[in-house]
Design a protein around this motif. Sequence first.
Motif, PDB file in Angstrom:
ATOM      1  N   ARG A 105     -48.614 119.638 -28.944  1.00 11.02           N
ATOM      2  CA  ARG A 105     -48.871 120.637 -27.760  1.00 11.02           C
ATOM      3  C   ARG A 105     -47.499 121.699 -27.842  1.00 11.02           C
ATOM      4  O   ARG A 105     -46.472 121.092 -27.833  1.00 11.02           O
ATOM      5  CB  ARG A 105     -48.849 119.967 -26.469  1.00 11.02           C
ATOM      6  CG  ARG A 105     -49.808 118.939 -26.265  1.00 11.02           C
ATOM      7  CD  ARG A 105     -51.236 119.508 -26.049  1.00 11.02           C
ATOM      8  NE  ARG A 105     -52.157 118.378 -26.039  1.00 11.02           N
ATOM      9  CZ  ARG A 105     -53.461 118.676 -25.433  1.00 11.02           C
ATOM     10  NH1 ARG A 105     -53.921 119.776 -25.012  1.00 11.02           N
ATOM     11  NH2 ARG A 105     -54.397 117.404 -25.195  1.00 11.02           N
ATOM     12  N   SER A 106     -47.910 122.877 -27.330  1.00 11.51           N
ATOM     13  CA  SER A 106     -46.695 123.904 -27.253  1.00 11.51           C
ATOM     14  C   SER A 106     -46.080 123.643 -26.068  1.00 11.51           C
ATOM     15  O   SER A 106     -46.469 123.056 -25.180  1.00 11.51           O
ATOM     16  CB  SER A 106     -47.205 125.295 -27.347  1.00 11.51           C
ATOM     17  OG  SER A 106     -47.922 125.570 -26.431  1.00 11.51           O
ATOM     18  N   ARG A 107     -44.814 124.121 -25.896  1.00 11.75           N
ATOM     19  CA  ARG A 107     -44.182 123.959 -24.709  1.00 11.75           C
ATOM     20  C   ARG A 107     -44.760 124.980 -23.499  1.00 11.75           C
ATOM     21  O   ARG A 107     -44.849 124.430 -22.413  1.00 11.75           O
ATOM     22  CB  ARG A 107     -42.882 124.890 -24.900  1.00 11.75           C
ATOM     23  CG  ARG A 107     -41.769 124.716 -23.712  1.00 11.75           C
ATOM     24  CD  ARG A 107     -40.429 125.402 -24.054  1.00 11.75           C
ATOM     25  NE  ARG A 107     -39.537 125.015 -22.578  1.00 11.75           N
ATOM     26  CZ  ARG A 107     -38.646 124.330 -22.698  1.00 11.75           C
ATOM     27  NH1 ARG A 107     -38.368 123.397 -23.463  1.00 11.75           N
ATOM     28  NH2 ARG A 107     -38.219 124.343 -21.560  1.00 11.75           N
ATOM     29  N   ARG A 108     -45.531 125.989 -24.076  1.00 14.44           N
ATOM     30  CA  ARG A 108     -46.400 126.509 -23.083  1.00 14.44           C
ATOM     31  C   ARG A 108     -47.547 125.729 -22.532  1.00 14.44           C
ATOM     32  O   ARG A 108     -47.709 125.618 -21.171  1.00 14.44           O
ATOM     33  CB  ARG A 108     -46.954 127.822 -23.784  1.00 14.44           C
ATOM     34  CG  ARG A 108     -47.621 128.620 -22.944  1.00 14.44           C
ATOM     35  CD  ARG A 108     -47.271 130.000 -22.807  1.00 14.44           C
ATOM     36  NE  ARG A 108     -48.307 131.016 -22.113  1.00 14.44           N
ATOM     37  CZ  ARG A 108     -48.946 132.093 -22.659  1.00 14.44           C
ATOM     38  NH1 ARG A 108     -48.775 132.387 -23.933  1.00 14.44           N
ATOM     39  NH2 ARG A 108     -49.603 132.527 -21.813  1.00 14.44           N
ATOM     40  N   ASP A 109     -48.151 125.040 -23.473  1.00 13.25           N
ATOM     41  CA  ASP A 109     -49.330 123.938 -23.001  1.00 13.25           C
ATOM     42  C   ASP A 109     -48.504 123.215 -21.858  1.00 13.25           C
ATOM     43  O   ASP A 109     -49.427 122.661 -20.898  1.00 13.25           O
ATOM     44  CB  ASP A 109     -49.613 123.031 -24.052  1.00 13.25           C
ATOM     45  CG  ASP A 109     -50.543 123.843 -25.217  1.00 13.25           C
ATOM     46  OD1 ASP A 109     -51.036 125.058 -24.975  1.00 13.25           O
ATOM     47  OD2 ASP A 109     -50.348 123.471 -26.479  1.00 13.25           O
ATOM     48  N   VAL A 110     -47.407 122.604 -22.146  1.00 13.28           N
ATOM     49  CA  VAL A 110     -46.859 121.511 -21.239  1.00 13.28           C
ATOM     50  C   VAL A 110     -46.630 122.124 -20.126  1.00 13.28           C
ATOM     51  O   VAL A 110     -46.730 121.647 -19.031  1.00 13.28           O
ATOM     52  CB  VAL A 110     -45.521 120.843 -21.969  1.00 13.28           C
ATOM     53  CG1 VAL A 110     -44.905 119.871 -21.027  1.00 13.28           C
ATOM     54  CG2 VAL A 110     -45.961 120.166 -23.208  1.00 13.28           C
ATOM     55  N   GLU A 111     -45.796 123.368 -19.888  1.00 14.79           N
ATOM     56  CA  GLU A 111     -45.464 124.108 -18.827  1.00 14.79           C
ATOM     57  C   GLU A 111     -46.907 124.370 -18.024  1.00 14.79           C
ATOM     58  O   GLU A 111     -46.959 124.211 -16.859  1.00 14.79           O
ATOM     59  CB  GLU A 111     -44.851 125.560 -19.038  1.00 14.79           C
ATOM     60  CG  GLU A 111     -43.385 125.305 -18.936  1.00 14.79           C
ATOM     61  CD  GLU A 111     -42.600 126.149 -19.693  1.00 14.79           C
ATOM     62  OE1 GLU A 111     -43.079 127.333 -20.177  1.00 14.79           O
ATOM     63  OE2 GLU A 111     -41.390 125.700 -19.902  1.00 14.79           O
ATOM     64  N   GLU A 112     -47.747 124.886 -18.700  1.00 14.16           N
ATOM     65  CA  GLU A 112     -49.047 125.300 -17.774  1.00 14.16           C
ATOM     66  C   GLU A 112     -49.942 124.015 -17.234  1.00 14.16           C
ATOM     67  O   GLU A 112     -50.405 123.933 -16.128  1.00 14.16           O
ATOM     68  CB  GLU A 112     -50.132 125.965 -18.763  1.00 14.16           C
ATOM     69  CG  GLU A 112     -49.475 127.468 -18.770  1.00 14.16           C
ATOM     70  CD  GLU A 112     -50.589 128.166 -19.875  1.00 14.16           C
ATOM     71  OE1 GLU A 112     -50.001 129.294 -19.988  1.00 14.16           O
ATOM     72  OE2 GLU A 112     -51.261 127.933 -20.481  1.00 14.16           O
ATOM     73  N   ALA A 113     -49.795 122.925 -17.984  1.00 15.22           N
ATOM     74  CA  ALA A 113     -50.504 121.540 -17.415  1.00 15.22           C
ATOM     75  C   ALA A 113     -49.828 120.868 -16.375  1.00 15.22           C
ATOM     76  O   ALA A 113     -50.147 119.796 -15.760  1.00 15.22           O
ATOM     77  CB  ALA A 113     -50.890 120.771 -18.659  1.00 15.22           C
ATOM     78  N   ALA A 114     -48.376 121.095 -16.387  1.00 16.61           N
ATOM     79  CA  ALA A 114     -47.356 120.338 -15.764  1.00 16.61           C
ATOM     80  C   ALA A 114     -47.880 120.443 -14.285  1.00 16.61           C
ATOM     81  O   ALA A 114     -48.171 121.363 -13.646  1.00 16.61           O
ATOM     82  CB  ALA A 114     -46.037 120.584 -15.926  1.00 16.61           C
ATOM     83  N   ALA A 115     -47.725 119.033 -13.613  1.00 15.92           N
ATOM     84  CA  ALA A 115     -48.318 119.007 -12.063  1.00 15.92           C
ATOM     85  C   ALA A 115     -47.100 119.828 -11.375  1.00 15.92           C
ATOM     86  O   ALA A 115     -47.666 120.532 -10.299  1.00 15.92           O
ATOM     87  CB  ALA A 115     -48.143 117.721 -11.652  1.00 15.92           C
ATOM     88  N   ALA A 116     -46.010 120.029 -11.486  1.00  8.22           N
ATOM     89  CA  ALA A 116     -44.894 120.440 -10.594  1.00  8.22           C
ATOM     90  C   ALA A 116     -43.689 121.101 -11.388  1.00  8.22           C
ATOM     91  O   ALA A 116     -43.724 121.164 -12.521  1.00  8.22           O
ATOM     92  CB  ALA A 116     -44.069 119.213 -10.117  1.00  8.22           C
ATOM     93  N   PRO A 117     -43.486 122.330 -10.925  1.00  7.64           N
ATOM     94  CA  PRO A 117     -42.702 123.195 -11.366  1.00  7.64           C
ATOM     95  C   PRO A 117     -41.423 122.499 -11.786  1.00  7.64           C
ATOM     96  O   PRO A 117     -40.979 121.543 -10.907  1.00  7.64           O
ATOM     97  CB  PRO A 117     -42.278 124.389 -10.543  1.00  7.64           C
ATOM     98  CG  PRO A 117     -42.617 123.866  -9.180  1.00  7.64           C
ATOM     99  CD  PRO A 117     -43.746 122.783  -9.506  1.00  7.64           C
ATOM    100  N   HIS A 118     -40.517 122.767 -13.013  1.00  2.00           N
ATOM    101  CA  HIS A 118     -39.336 122.280 -12.932  1.00  2.00           C
ATOM    102  C   HIS A 118     -38.173 122.958 -12.821  1.00  2.00           C
ATOM    103  O   HIS A 118     -38.264 124.138 -12.860  1.00  2.00           O
ATOM    104  CB  HIS A 118     -39.297 121.237 -14.437  1.00  2.00           C
ATOM    105  CG  HIS A 118     -39.177 122.410 -15.444  1.00  2.00           C
ATOM    106  ND1 HIS A 118     -38.205 122.263 -16.441  1.00  2.00           N
ATOM    107  CD2 HIS A 118     -39.769 123.505 -15.949  1.00  2.00           C
ATOM    108  CE1 HIS A 118     -38.193 123.453 -17.427  1.00  2.00           C
ATOM    109  NE2 HIS A 118     -39.313 123.924 -16.938  1.00  2.00           N
TER     110      HIS A 118
END
Length: 286
Positions: A105-118
């Motif tokens: 997964r790309s960093r973008r995939d992870v960012e988009e699917a992450a439940a909460a903003p970090h």
Amino acid sequence: MVEKPSSYRGRLAPSPTGLLHLGHARTFWVAAERARRTGGKLLLRNDDLDAVRFRLDFVAAMIEDLRWLGFQWEEPVISQNNRRHLYRAALEKLHAAGLIFPCTRSRRDVEEAAAAPHEGGENDEPVYPPHFRPAPGDVLPPLGDVITVNWRFRVPDGETIRFTDGCAGPQSAVAGRDFGDFLVWRKDDVPSYQLACAVDDALMGITEVVRGDDLIRSTFRQLLLLRVLGHPAPGYFHCPLLHDHTGQRLAKRHDALSLRSLREQGRRPADIFAEFATDFAAHLPA
Ligand code: GLU
């Protein structure tokens, strides 16, 4: 009476990606003082794994600036780029124990699917979505001689990781909620900061890590790595970072506060340090 030699071992660990500034001087001064006042040793580690941003002239500038400030460290300087075999050995151990998995997964995939903003930060990443993990029972592919895929450490979901920081006090974070599966090796075949730092702090025999408090969140990850690699955890002392007049954290873009500029303006290390001493008086052994 013969005094027992101190077992304190600290380190300065700058990354040669820009000129050092006043904020670095402040953290490094605390590190140097904590080593000096306990009669311990200080090592200098050059965190030069980031091949894209790393520049040789910054290494020379870094050493010159640290010498101008009057810091002394045990020789030789330790360069991470010469220690890749040590990180690779640690990676193989994690692989053999089935504690890591490859992630396409790309960093973008992870960012988009992450439940909460970090909260962000250079060494931080959003909580990795658990449904991106390989299915249980999937066979772990070999690492290969040249790594072309990201490898992540699978965190123990729900476990609370705690440590007591020498400066910031008690800290805790829940794995899988406050931070997720994190990178240990990048697909461009470079070890991650978390892995390299944990391995080095252990193998360099560091007893206390002094660094900026932007790295507190990294400490939970490093503590997990140290545990599974069978190394004792050092102590931690995270210093609050310096901010500019607009409230922004000092960064390499603040040219006016680079140690270079301060030196050219005729500032003297003793005057710079006097201010730091007031800020940290309560935290330094007499
Ligand atoms: N090289 C890292 C940095 O400059 C610091 C690493 C550390 O102190 O753990 O952000």
